[in-house]
Design a protein around this motif. Structure first.
Motif, PDB file in Angstrom:
ATOM      1  N   LEU A   1       6.547   1.557  -9.247  1.00 28.54           N
ATOM      2  CA  LEU A   1       6.407   0.231  -8.646  1.00 28.54           C
ATOM      3  C   LEU A   1       5.223  -0.573  -9.172  1.00 28.54           C
ATOM      4  O   LEU A   1       5.195  -1.787  -9.009  1.00 28.54           O
ATOM      5  CB  LEU A   1       6.268   0.365  -7.118  1.00 28.54           C
ATOM      6  N   GLY A   2       4.252   0.093  -9.768  1.00 23.62           N
ATOM      7  CA  GLY A   2       3.033  -0.593 -10.188  1.00 23.62           C
ATOM      8  C   GLY A   2       2.827  -0.601 -11.693  1.00 23.62           C
ATOM      9  O   GLY A   2       3.541   0.050 -12.446  1.00 23.62           O
ATOM     10  N   ARG A   3       1.822  -1.364 -12.097  1.00 23.47           N
ATOM     11  CA  ARG A   3       1.421  -1.438 -13.505  1.00 23.47           C
ATOM     12  C   ARG A   3      -0.046  -1.816 -13.549  1.00 23.47           C
ATOM     13  O   ARG A   3      -0.577  -2.430 -12.607  1.00 23.47           O
ATOM     14  CB  ARG A   3       2.249  -2.478 -14.255  1.00 23.47           C
ATOM     15  N   PRO A   4      -0.756  -1.500 -14.633  1.00 25.42           N
ATOM     16  CA  PRO A   4      -2.168  -1.876 -14.733  1.00 25.42           C
ATOM     17  C   PRO A   4      -2.318  -3.394 -14.896  1.00 25.42           C
ATOM     18  O   PRO A   4      -1.506  -4.033 -15.566  1.00 25.42           O
ATOM     19  CB  PRO A   4      -2.653  -1.140 -15.993  1.00 25.42           C
ATOM     20  N   SER A   5      -3.347  -3.957 -14.301  1.00 25.39           N
ATOM     21  CA  SER A   5      -3.619  -5.381 -14.461  1.00 25.39           C
ATOM     22  C   SER A   5      -4.096  -5.635 -15.884  1.00 25.39           C
ATOM     23  O   SER A   5      -4.848  -4.841 -16.449  1.00 25.39           O
ATOM     24  CB  SER A   5      -4.699  -5.809 -13.466  1.00 25.39           C
ATOM     25  N   SER A   6      -3.673  -6.742 -16.472  1.00 30.13           N
ATOM     26  CA  SER A   6      -4.008  -7.023 -17.875  1.00 30.13           C
ATOM     27  C   SER A   6      -5.490  -7.301 -18.077  1.00 30.13           C
ATOM     28  O   SER A   6      -6.025  -7.062 -19.159  1.00 30.13           O
ATOM     29  CB  SER A   6      -3.185  -8.210 -18.385  1.00 30.13           C
TER      30      SER A   6
ATOM     31  N   SER B   1       0.821  -1.211   0.000  1.00 25.89           N
ATOM     32  CA  SER B   1       0.000   0.000   0.000  1.00 25.89           C
ATOM     33  C   SER B   1       0.858   1.265   0.000  1.00 25.89           C
ATOM     34  O   SER B   1       0.551   2.230  -0.701  1.00 25.89           O
ATOM     35  CB  SER B   1      -0.943  -0.003   1.210  1.00 25.89           C
ATOM     36  N   VAL B   2       1.944   1.254   0.769  1.00 24.29           N
ATOM     37  CA  VAL B   2       2.835   2.423   0.798  1.00 24.29           C
ATOM     38  C   VAL B   2       3.512   2.614  -0.554  1.00 24.29           C
ATOM     39  O   VAL B   2       3.612   3.741  -1.065  1.00 24.29           O
ATOM     40  CB  VAL B   2       3.896   2.261   1.910  1.00 24.29           C
ATOM     41  N   GLY B   3       3.954   1.518  -1.150  1.00 17.57           N
ATOM     42  CA  GLY B   3       4.627   1.605  -2.439  1.00 17.57           C
ATOM     43  C   GLY B   3       3.726   2.132  -3.537  1.00 17.57           C
ATOM     44  O   GLY B   3       4.110   3.029  -4.297  1.00 17.57           O
TER      45      GLY B   3
END
Length: 329
Positions: free
Chosen positions: A222-227, A212-214
């Protein structure tokens, strides 16, 4: 235990409105729990198979098997194939697969149920509810699958040429007949539960907090959209690995003495010092008195640290793929 705990640690994303052409929200909810069950089970099996040789060596070292008690982690990994062939590294893995599939699935579903229950009924939210729900889910999964773990440990402890059990079914029959019936399958349950509560709780708490912090502070990095749902942000694979590894290492350090105690109690009559290890307290006292803290209560811990990285990598990667494959996002 680490792989399954890690799988359930990730909070499911909020449900997004579905377009009419996508089948609608009702279609997406059909058999949701079955799809979650399959996703958690498949990921758990893949992760455990990857680290099965390390699991086998861990059992042999924890219980001081007389063939390998003088060896360390890496020397044992070399010695087992020499004595028992390379398949010896996977001894007990069949029972592990039978156990880990329902274990991962039950833990994942129980975590979601307990988390909702704690939030709605007790009014507890934030990271605390994840800590509580994780502990309760871990204990639920352990109680439901403990007999399978008992059999798996007995099979893993056997050395070629000295077999007490010929297979999973024979082990079940023998334990039931010679060790007190149904209760014989739950020998060592108490240290397992006492170890699982902090282990699962800390795993969920640490991973959930890091996630959650990241995603809050560096979503692009750190993130990317779910396919399967671009509106849902998920951690990148290598970040999942890092967060899961840190969570697993911290949780394992806290709960490891209970894991050592559990293994010895599970082995029961297989060990020569069986009568000195009838209860959890007696077992811990015996291990500490004979081997101390580093070579007794924490023997094999370095192996568990080595297991963390590949186990979490496979668990999270597979689980993310399964979530997208089963449209859980």
């Amino acid at each position: 235990m680490a792989a399954a705990a890690a799988l359930a640690a990730a909070d499911p994303p909020p449900a997004m409105p579905q377009a009419a052409g996508a089948g609608g929200p009702t279609a997406r909810r059909d058999f949701y729990w079955l799809r979650s069950f399959l996703a958690g089970g498949i990921a758990g099996c893949c992760a455990k198979t990857t680290v099965a040789p390390l699991d086998r060596v861990k059992v042999l070292l924890q219980a001081h098997n007389h063939h390998y008690k003088h060896l360390g982690v890496f020397s044992a990994l070399r010695a087992v194939p020499q004595k028992e062939g390379y398949l010896g590294l996977y001894k007990g893995n069949g029972a592990m697969m039978i156990r880990i599939f329902p274990y991962g699935a039950i833990q994942f579903m129980a975590f979601e149920h307990y988390k909702t229950l704690i939030t709605t009924k007790l009014g507890v939210s934030g990271h605390v509810h994840r800590l509580m729900a994780g502990s309760m889910a871990g204990m639920t999964a352990v109680i439901c699958t403990y007999p399978l773990d008992m059999v798996r440990v007995r099979l893993a402890f056997q050395v070629k040429g000295e077999h007490t059990y010929t297979g999973i079914i024979h082990a079940f029959k023998t334990i039931y007949a010679k060790e007190g019936g149904f209760l014989g399958f739950y020998r060592g349950l108490m240290p397992t539960i006492l170890g699982m509560a902090p282990y699962a709780g800390v795993s969920f708490f640490t991973f959930g907090t890091l996630k959650s912090v990241g995603l809050s502070h560096a979503p692009t990095l750190l993130g990317r959209p779910s396919s399967d749902n671009p509106n849902v942000l998920v951690l990148k694979t290598h970040i999942n690995l890092l967060c899961g590894g840190v969570a697993g290492a911290i949780a394992q350090t806290i709960s490891y003495p209970f894991d050592v105690t559990r293994r010895r109690m599970q082995l029961g009559t297989v060990l020569p010092e069986y009568e000195k290890c009838l209860t959890m307290w007696e077992t811990m006292k015996y291990v500490y008195g004979q081997h101390g803290i580093r070579r007794g209560l924490y023997r094999g811990l370095s192996l568990n640290y080595i297991r963390c990285v590949p186990s979490q990598a496979v668990a999270f990667t597979t689980y993310e793929l399964m979530k997208q494959f089963f449209h859980l996002n």
